[in-house]
Design an enzyme around this catalytic site. Structure first.
Site, PDB file in Angstrom:
ATOM      1  CB  SER A 254      -0.896   0.036   1.240  1.00 32.57           C
ATOM      2  OG  SER A 254      -1.690  -1.112   1.291  1.00 32.57           O
TER       3      SER A 254
ATOM      4  CD  GLU B   7      -3.070  -9.716   3.438  1.00 32.40           C
ATOM      5  OE1 GLU B   7      -2.723  -9.270   2.327  1.00 32.40           O
ATOM      6  OE2 GLU B   7      -3.036  -9.042   4.488  1.00 32.40           O
TER       7      GLU B   7
ATOM      8  CD  GLU C 109     -16.764  -1.959   1.328  1.00 34.37           C
ATOM      9  OE1 GLU C 109     -15.571  -2.143   1.651  1.00 34.37           O
ATOM     10  OE2 GLU C 109     -17.663  -1.750   2.163  1.00 34.37           O
TER      11      GLU C 109
HETATM   12  C1  LIG Z   1      -4.564  -2.525  10.438  1.00 31.59           C
HETATM   13  C2  LIG Z   1      -4.104  -2.451   9.010  1.00 31.59           C
HETATM   14  C3  LIG Z   1      -2.928  -3.082   8.621  1.00 31.59           C
HETATM   15  C4  LIG Z   1      -2.477  -3.003   7.307  1.00 31.59           C
HETATM   16  N1  LIG Z   1      -1.289  -3.615   6.977  1.00 31.59           N
HETATM   17  C5  LIG Z   1      -0.799  -3.481   5.713  1.00 31.59           C
HETATM   18  C6  LIG Z   1       0.477  -4.026   5.366  1.00 31.59           C
HETATM   19  O1  LIG Z   1       1.152  -4.645   6.180  1.00 31.59           O
HETATM   20  N2  LIG Z   1       0.947  -3.842   4.125  1.00 31.59           N
HETATM   21  C7  LIG Z   1       0.233  -3.180   3.175  1.00 31.59           C
HETATM   22  O2  LIG Z   1       0.723  -3.075   2.054  1.00 31.59           O
HETATM   23  N3  LIG Z   1      -0.974  -2.640   3.463  1.00 31.59           N
HETATM   24  C8  LIG Z   1      -1.511  -2.776   4.702  1.00 31.59           C
HETATM   25  N4  LIG Z   1      -2.731  -2.222   5.027  1.00 31.59           N
HETATM   26  C9  LIG Z   1      -3.436  -1.439   4.015  1.00 31.59           C
HETATM   27  C10 LIG Z   1      -4.646  -2.131   3.423  1.00 31.59           C
HETATM   28  O3  LIG Z   1      -4.273  -3.099   2.504  1.00 31.59           O
HETATM   29  C11 LIG Z   1      -5.499  -1.029   2.773  1.00 31.59           C
HETATM   30  O4  LIG Z   1      -5.978  -0.238   3.821  1.00 31.59           O
HETATM   31  C12 LIG Z   1      -6.656  -1.548   1.994  1.00 31.59           C
HETATM   32  O5  LIG Z   1      -6.232  -2.180   0.830  1.00 31.59           O
HETATM   33  C13 LIG Z   1      -7.654  -0.434   1.625  1.00 31.59           C
HETATM   34  O6  LIG Z   1      -7.028   0.673   1.092  1.00 31.59           O
HETATM   35  P1  LIG Z   1      -7.302   2.132   1.688  1.00 31.59           P
HETATM   36  O7  LIG Z   1      -7.138   2.076   3.123  1.00 31.59           O
HETATM   37  O8  LIG Z   1      -6.494   3.074   0.908  1.00 31.59           O
HETATM   38  O9  LIG Z   1      -8.844   2.393   1.414  1.00 31.59           O
HETATM   39  P2  LIG Z   1      -9.460   2.987   0.092  1.00 31.59           P
HETATM   40  O10 LIG Z   1      -9.008   2.179  -1.050  1.00 31.59           O
HETATM   41  O11 LIG Z   1      -9.253   4.440   0.070  1.00 31.59           O
HETATM   42  O12 LIG Z   1     -10.988   2.673   0.309  1.00 31.59           O
HETATM   43  C14 LIG Z   1     -11.913   3.557   0.931  1.00 31.59           C
HETATM   44  C15 LIG Z   1     -13.286   2.948   0.783  1.00 31.59           C
HETATM   45  O13 LIG Z   1     -13.622   2.858  -0.601  1.00 31.59           O
HETATM   46  C16 LIG Z   1     -13.996   1.534  -0.938  1.00 31.59           C
HETATM   47  N5  LIG Z   1     -13.630   1.243  -2.329  1.00 31.59           N
HETATM   48  C17 LIG Z   1     -12.460   1.495  -2.942  1.00 31.59           C
HETATM   49  N6  LIG Z   1     -12.510   1.046  -4.204  1.00 31.59           N
HETATM   50  C18 LIG Z   1     -13.719   0.476  -4.384  1.00 31.59           C
HETATM   51  C19 LIG Z   1     -14.368  -0.186  -5.486  1.00 31.59           C
HETATM   52  N7  LIG Z   1     -13.761  -0.361  -6.637  1.00 31.59           N
HETATM   53  N8  LIG Z   1     -15.615  -0.664  -5.296  1.00 31.59           N
HETATM   54  C20 LIG Z   1     -16.254  -0.500  -4.101  1.00 31.59           C
HETATM   55  N9  LIG Z   1     -15.696   0.121  -3.047  1.00 31.59           N
HETATM   56  C21 LIG Z   1     -14.441   0.598  -3.184  1.00 31.59           C
HETATM   57  C22 LIG Z   1     -13.236   0.680   0.036  1.00 31.59           C
HETATM   58  O14 LIG Z   1     -13.809  -0.605   0.167  1.00 31.59           O
HETATM   59  C23 LIG Z   1     -13.355   1.495   1.312  1.00 31.59           C
HETATM   60  O15 LIG Z   1     -14.591   1.282   1.887  1.00 31.59           O
HETATM   61  C24 LIG Z   1      -3.222  -2.296   6.341  1.00 31.59           C
HETATM   62  C25 LIG Z   1      -4.415  -1.679   6.715  1.00 31.59           C
HETATM   63  C26 LIG Z   1      -4.867  -1.742   8.040  1.00 31.59           C
HETATM   64  C27 LIG Z   1      -6.142  -1.060   8.403  1.00 31.59           C
END
Ligand SMILES: Cc1cc2nc3c(=O)[nH]c(=O)nc-3n(C[C@H](O)[C@H](O)[C@H](O)COP(=O)(O)OP(=O)(O)OC[C@H]3O[C@@H](n4cnc5c(N)ncnc54)[C@H](O)[C@@H]3O)c2cc1C
Lengths: 359, 398
Positions: free
Chosen positions: B127, B242, B365
């Site tokens: 990410s 994962e 989602e």
């Molecule tokens: C506790 C924790 C640990 C983590 N650890 C890691 C890690 O070790 N390494 C790593 O690489 N990442 C890690 N992550 C990141 C995680 O993979 C991302 O948070 C996740 O993929 C979502 O991305 P975002 O937070 O940017 O949300 P966003 O992508 O900004 O999403 C925001 C909202 O929009 C929705 N959304 C986005 N696109 C769509 C779509 N096409 N259709 C419908 N809904 C949609 C999402 O479902 C969500 O509800 C971690 C996250 C958390 C919370």
């Protein structure tokens, strides 16, 4: 103030401006770390806000319960880290109703009354020993009020906080919810008017939380709409995805629902006993909080899980307040019992007429 | 190695591990725990016979176990005390299987055994600030320079970064290609000059995820995992593992032989208000959901292990497992009454952690999108940027 059933917008606009200036993300974080926010409290108290709805003759600021509840809604909306409900419509209300002089400082109350305490009465004096749990902001309070019942009569005991042992505890939102120990504290037993008893006190507590929760859900919903419109993934704001829009709608619905319930309970309570409306409003606010926190966190993705972003100030408060002055089970069973006690023909009038039907 | 029966496995495990008893409690997903030693001791004591990753080749810390043998070992293992392996989960559950699928022989020789023995911890640098659900939008750049790659950019939400020896890091190697095509996967030593970690505090007071800044870090080409431009494929393998929960063996509840009531139920502190049929009903429906989740996750994990290329079953498993976790934490907190409001209250960490379960590892989602498109064959979402060179699509909105 012409009409007692209208909120004085001058008061609420001023409160809104004050909180907008003082309750930014950093100050709320800091209040949590320090366990108090004396500067926010002073600004709030200097304008007399805590004592709205308490008459000027009793040392309050005047105004109606509706005004006070509207200020509490703003406290919730801004996640203002101050004991507004305790000093005003809970502790201040008990003290002024019992004819006690209001202190200039913070007042708090034992949310469970005399539960866990041993109370002895000698004439118009009380001796109190025991432990009060989860007492909001006790560590900064000047006076701790204990509502209690003896021989069918309800009293307010206003205890100087220096006479108690206070151990610091916090709720999920990092707000003080201290443990207070009393050892043979001697205090004047001030009689409360007959319409105030431990049950009506509990409802009043629930009413205060309902107003706070309505504000917090509304802010959370607005924060989520604005974040999802800014956050771009897959080349468009995530608010454009239907799945995200569903979350936004839950947040907005629950904000409207909780506010409507809080306001109608407030209006009814401003007129008289409003047991049915308050019970329903607290349950509605509890359930709305659960749904809305879930939806708003989900729409934020990882950002909402960090301390650096303000969503948690609201969600953690909602999870805590949901449990104060009655969780879902307590109010569901109360409402269930009341509804079942009506005969079948009485159910609809209860829903439309509310507490008026019960009395 | 010929298959062992249940009794053989049990007595072999008795030599190295302790049985669980009714009082054994485990932490969830590292929340509230920073204990690296217990996991290290456990992995070190099981690696010689390959008990923790039985399906891996024996020279890499496994025991070449068949699918059915692997599943049986997993079941028997649940009767023993397995500490929280959260710190080791990326290596064991995701990087290991991805290296077996995409790594070179020498990469496997170099990294797998130290993963299985707990000697090295891995984290996942996928990410970025602009690449969450839209992971293919990764911008961290890797430029080839002779035998080296020079990395430049930022990752975020990197769990375990501060413990990790290595990261599996997705980088953009060709900005002129459409976004899924110009990506390449690397193994990145966290101690490399130019790698900086800034822990982020979470709402639950953990600081288990971090921002990682990479500035002029020089990587050897032998640390590249998979071909240049094949990064997305490797990433999909990592993510599918994962979701299928390959990393989560150990931890969790239940298991102890003969125990019928899982500890989350026996630990519920029912108040007077809750001794009701409403609560019994909630407990029972959660218990059923929980059991089905466990079987679904097991099936997805077995499928992933046997095919080497996990499919969308993992998305279904992840959704269910998350629902179970959230349902348990909510119920536990609800029945604890007003006391559950306190930080000291029962289930505080779980309540504070629950929302993240539906986000990490791909949001609910996104899992549903995967199921809709890949299992039900529903029309895909419009993806306007699929064929556009990444460098042209990434700014402005589409
Ligand atoms: C506790 C924790 C640990 C983590 N650890 C890691 C890690 O070790 N390494 C790593 O690489 N990442 C890690 N992550 C990141 C995680 O993979 C991302 O948070 C996740 O993929 C979502 O991305 P975002 O937070 O940017 O949300 P966003 O992508 O900004 O999403 C925001 C909202 O929009 C929705 N959304 C986005 N696109 C769509 C779509 N096409 N259709 C419908 N809904 C949609 C999402 O479902 C969500 O509800 C971690 C996250 C958390 C919370």
């Amino acid at each position: 103030m012409s009409d007692a059933s209208e909120v004085d917008t001058l008061i609420t606009d001023t409160a809104d401006r004050l909180f907008s200036q003082l309750c930014d993300h950093e100050s709320i974080q800091k209040a949590e770390a320090d366990g108090q926010a004396s500067d926010i409290w002073s600004a709030f108290a200097d304008t007399g806000f805590p004592w709205i709805s308490i008459s000027e003759e009793s040392g309050g600021s005047g105004g109606t319960l509706l005004d006070a509840l509207e200020v509490l809604r703003l406290v919730g909306y801004h996640a203002a880290p101050i004991p507004a409900a305790e000093t005003g419509i809970l502790g201040g209300w008990l003290m002024s109703s019992a004819g006690l002089e209001l202190p200039s400082g913070i007042v708090t109350v034992l949310p469970n009354g005399s539960q866990g305490l041993a109370v002895e009465r000698t004439g118009d004096r009380l001796t109190i020993s025991g432990r009060g749990l989860r007492v909001p902001w006790a560590r900064v309070a000047e006076t701790i009020v204990v509502p209690l019942e003896i021989d069918g009569q309800t009293f307010a005991a206003a205890i100087d906080s220096s006479e108690c042992q206070i151990s610091r505890m916090t709720n999920m939102a990092g707000e003080p919810r201290d443990t207070v120990d009393f050892e043979n504290v001697d205090v004047f037993a001030a009689v409360l008017p007959s319409e105030i008893n431990l049950e009506t006190f509990r409802f009043r507590g629930a009413l205060s939380r309902t107003a706070l929760m309505a504000g917090a859900i509304e802010k959370m919903s607005q924060l989520t709409v604005s974040y999802t419109n800014d956050r771009v993934q897959f080349g468009r704001p995530v608010a454009k995805f239907q799945a995200v829009q569903q979350h936004l709608v839950w947040g907005a619905q629950d904000a409207a629902l909780a506010r409507m319930a809080a306001e109608s309970a407030g209006r009814e309570a401003n007129r008289g006993p409003a047991l049915f409306e308050i019970a329903a409003a607290k349950l509605i606010a509890n359930q709305a909080s659960a749904r809305a926190t879930k939806a708003c966190h989900q729409a934020h993705g990882a950002m909402g899980m960090t301390q650096e972003y303000p969503l948690h100030h609201l969600s953690r408060r909602l999870w805590s307040w949901r449990k104060e002055y009655g969780g879902d089970a307590e109010w569901s069973s109360w409402l269930g019992r009341v509804a079942v006690a009506q005969d079948a023909d009485g159910l609809y009038p209860l829903i439309t007429g509310g507490s008026a039907v019960l009395s | 190695m010929s298959d062992l029966n249940e009794e053989d496995i049990r007595s072999a495990l008795d030599m190295v591990l302790e049985r669980r008893n009714a009082d054994t409690r485990l932490t969830t997903m590292g929340a509230g725990s920073d204990d690296l030693d217990a996991g290290r001791r456990y992995l070190a004591s099981t690696v010689t016979q390959g008990w923790h990753v039985p399906a891996w080749p024996s020279e890499h810390g496994g025991r070449n176990a068949s699918v059915s043998q692997n599943a049986l070992i997993g079941r028997v293992l649940r009767e023993f005390i397995v500490p929280d392996l959260y710190p080791f989960a990326i290596g064991l559950g995701m990087v290991g299987p991805a290296l077996l699928a995409h790594g070179t022989q020498s990469q496997q020789n170099e990294w797998l055994r130290s993963i299985a023995s707990g000697a090295s911890i891995w984290c996942q640098m996928f990410s970025e600030p602009e690449a969450g659900s839209d992971l293919a939008n990764v911008a961290l750049q890797a430029k080839q320079d002779g035998e080296e790659w020079i990395l430049e950019g930022q990752k975020t939400w990197t769990s375990r970064a501060m413990w990790a020896d290595w990261a599996i890091c997705l980088a953009r190697t060709d900005p002129g290609q459409p976004k899924h095509k110009g990506l390449t996967m690397f193994a990145l030593p966290m101690s490399l000059p130019g790698v900086q970690i800034r822990p982020l505090m979470q709402m639950n007071r953990d600081a288990h995820f971090s921002e990682v800044f990479v500035d002029d870090a020089h990587l050897k080409d032998e640390w590249r995992v998979g071909e240049v431009g094949e990064g997305w494929r490797v990433a999909m393998t990592v993510l599918a593992h994962e979701r299928a929960g390959g990393g989560s063996r150990g931890g969790g509840d239940g298991g102890a032989k003969g125990r019928r009531i899982p500890s989350w139920i026996s630990d519920l502190r029912l108040s007077d208000n809750d001794q009701s049929t409403v609560t019994s009903d909630a407990i029972m429906s959660l218990y059923s959901h929980d059991s089905v989740s466990r079987w679904t996750a097991q099936r997805a994990a077995d499928e992933a292990r046997s095919s080497g290329a996990p499919g969308p079953a993992g998305s279904g498993a992840k959704l269910r497992t998350v629902q179970s976790y959230k349902g348990r934490s909510y119920l536990t907190n609800r029945v604890s009454g007003a006391h559950g409001m306190l930080e000291e209250g029962h289930g505080y960490i779980e309540v504070m952690t629950a929302p993240s379960m539906s986000i990490r590892g791909g949001t609910d989602e996104i899992q549903r999108n995967i199921l809709g498109e890949r299992v039900l064959g529903l029309p895909g979402e419009p993806r306007l940027d699929r064929e556009v060179p990444w460098k042209d699509s990434r700014r402005g909105l589409i």
